[in-house]
Write a protein that holds these residues in place. Structure first.
Motif, PDB file in Angstrom:
ATOM      1  N   ASP A  98       0.802  -1.218   0.000  1.00 50.09           N
ATOM      2  CA  ASP A  98       0.000   0.000   0.000  1.00 50.09           C
ATOM      3  C   ASP A  98       0.836   1.269   0.000  1.00 50.09           C
ATOM      4  O   ASP A  98       0.318   2.353  -0.278  1.00 50.09           O
ATOM      5  N   VAL A 111      -3.188  -5.320  -3.789  1.00 49.91           N
ATOM      6  CA  VAL A 111      -2.404  -4.679  -2.742  1.00 49.91           C
ATOM      7  C   VAL A 111      -2.233  -5.669  -1.593  1.00 49.91           C
ATOM      8  O   VAL A 111      -3.217  -6.155  -1.032  1.00 49.91           O
ATOM      9  N   THR A 113      -0.168  -6.860   2.062  1.00 45.71           N
ATOM     10  CA  THR A 113       0.717  -6.735   3.218  1.00 45.71           C
ATOM     11  C   THR A 113       0.932  -8.145   3.739  1.00 45.71           C
ATOM     12  O   THR A 113       0.059  -8.701   4.408  1.00 45.71           O
ATOM     13  N   ASN A 177      -4.191 -12.735   8.107  1.00 47.88           N
ATOM     14  CA  ASN A 177      -3.556 -11.892   7.098  1.00 47.88           C
ATOM     15  C   ASN A 177      -4.343 -11.890   5.793  1.00 47.88           C
ATOM     16  O   ASN A 177      -4.529 -10.857   5.155  1.00 47.88           O
ATOM     17  N   GLU A 180      -7.309  -9.691   6.133  1.00 42.63           N
ATOM     18  CA  GLU A 180      -6.921  -8.284   6.072  1.00 42.63           C
ATOM     19  C   GLU A 180      -6.665  -7.849   4.635  1.00 42.63           C
ATOM     20  O   GLU A 180      -7.088  -6.763   4.210  1.00 42.63           O
ATOM     21  N   ASN A 181      -5.974  -8.693   3.886  1.00 44.44           N
ATOM     22  CA  ASN A 181      -5.683  -8.354   2.494  1.00 44.44           C
ATOM     23  C   ASN A 181      -6.950  -8.345   1.638  1.00 44.44           C
ATOM     24  O   ASN A 181      -7.081  -7.525   0.719  1.00 44.44           O
ATOM     25  N   ARG A 184      -8.519  -5.134   2.332  1.00 44.44           N
ATOM     26  CA  ARG A 184      -7.704  -4.069   1.745  1.00 44.44           C
ATOM     27  C   ARG A 184      -8.002  -3.922   0.249  1.00 44.44           C
ATOM     28  O   ARG A 184      -7.903  -2.818  -0.309  1.00 44.44           O
ATOM     29  N   ASN A 185      -8.375  -5.019  -0.391  1.00 43.52           N
ATOM     30  CA  ASN A 185      -8.657  -4.990  -1.826  1.00 43.52           C
ATOM     31  C   ASN A 185     -10.151  -4.886  -2.132  1.00 43.52           C
ATOM     32  O   ASN A 185     -10.563  -5.061  -3.280  1.00 43.52           O
TER      33      ASN A 185
END
Length: 277
Positions: A98, A111, A113, A177, A180-181, A184-185
């Motif tokens: 990001d 994106v 992490t 994780n 979260e990703n 995030r997308n």
């Protein structure tokens, strides 16, 4: 759980051999370096004595210096931010953190992490899997991503038009994780579950199955992949080497999965199979 990173100095001709040997010890993620490679394994599976035995078997080729390092989960962000560069796959897919700007002219933008989950797209297997995904129709499909890691393949599946995506991994922090990703997308159809193939027992069939794990797990779980796959549905596999393909192909054919195509990069393979009608 922490990871162990083993950095080995080896010429390319022997790096592939040593990687294959370490794979048999449970190492399941590898990264090439300018002087050899790095291998990763869960801390509770690591045996330095076993690593030394492998290197000793090839001492006729010279010495293979190595270093062992523990990578704690909480330190992973610092580690990857030092080296993570944005990636462009097939001129269509941007994989970036990001803190990288979105490149112009890409069709898909992922994106990531990664924390301690492997799957930034930089490893050959992830890149090969995405290249194969780009050739397959995902629109309106139900997709399974086994061994999802960061969730990159599942996120890619949704961006390619999948109607429903299930991502599965055996580590709780990897599942965290991937979730979260996915958020995030902006993923809205992606579900992430903790577990192995056993958690799929009550699942409805899938139109497409993705599995980027390792040779032994793929061989063990092939019957479950076949059971869950609708007729004519593709199974995309990676996480194994060119020399492992005959065993993978034989197991797949036993389960009614016909070999269709393959891609290779630095001796890594991603193969597409299709379930018989």
């Amino acid at each position: 759980m922490d990871f162990i990173e083993v950095t080995v100095t080896a010429a390319p001709d022997y790096a592939d051999i040593l990687i294959a040997e370490l794979g048999e010890l449970g190492f399941d993620t590898f990264q090439e370096t300018d002087t050899g490679f790095q291998a990763y394994i869960y801390e509770d599976q690591f045996s330095e004595e076993a690593v030394q035995e492998v290197l000793e078997r090839y001492k006729f080729a010279g010495a293979f210096p190595y270093e062992v390092k523990t990578i704690a989960k909480q330190n992973w962000n610092e580690e990857w931010e030092k080296n993570f560069e944005p990636l462009l796959i097939s001129g269509q897919v941007s994989v970036r953190a990001d803190f990288h700007p979105k490149p112009e002219g890409v069709t898909y933008d992922v994106v990531i992490t990664p924390k301690m989950s492997f799957g930034t797209g930089h490893h050959e297997t992830t890149t090969l899997m995405i290249e194969n995904q780009l050739t397959l129709n995902h629109v309106g499909k139900r997709v399974l991503d086994m061994g999802c890691g960061t969730g990159i393949l599942a996120i890619m599946a949704e961006q390619l038009g999948a109607q429903n995506v299930l991502a599965v991994d055996i580590e709780d922090w990897t599942v965290e994780n991937a979730k979260e990703n996915a958020a995030r997308n902006g993923c809205s159809t992606l579900e992430v579950k903790l577990g192995d193939a056993a958690v799929l027992a009550a699942e409805a069939p899938f139109d497409l199955v993705l599995a980027n794990i390792n040779r032994n797990v793929l061989l063990e779980d092939m019957p479950e992949y076949s059971r869950l796959l609708l007729p004519q549905g593709p199974l995309v596999l990676s996480g194994f080497y060119t020399e492992d393909l005959p065993a993978i192909q034989a197991k797949a054919e036993e389960q009614g999965l016909a070999f269709e195509s393959m891609r290779t990069k630095n001796n890594w393979v991603s193969a597409v199979f299709r379930k018989n009608a």
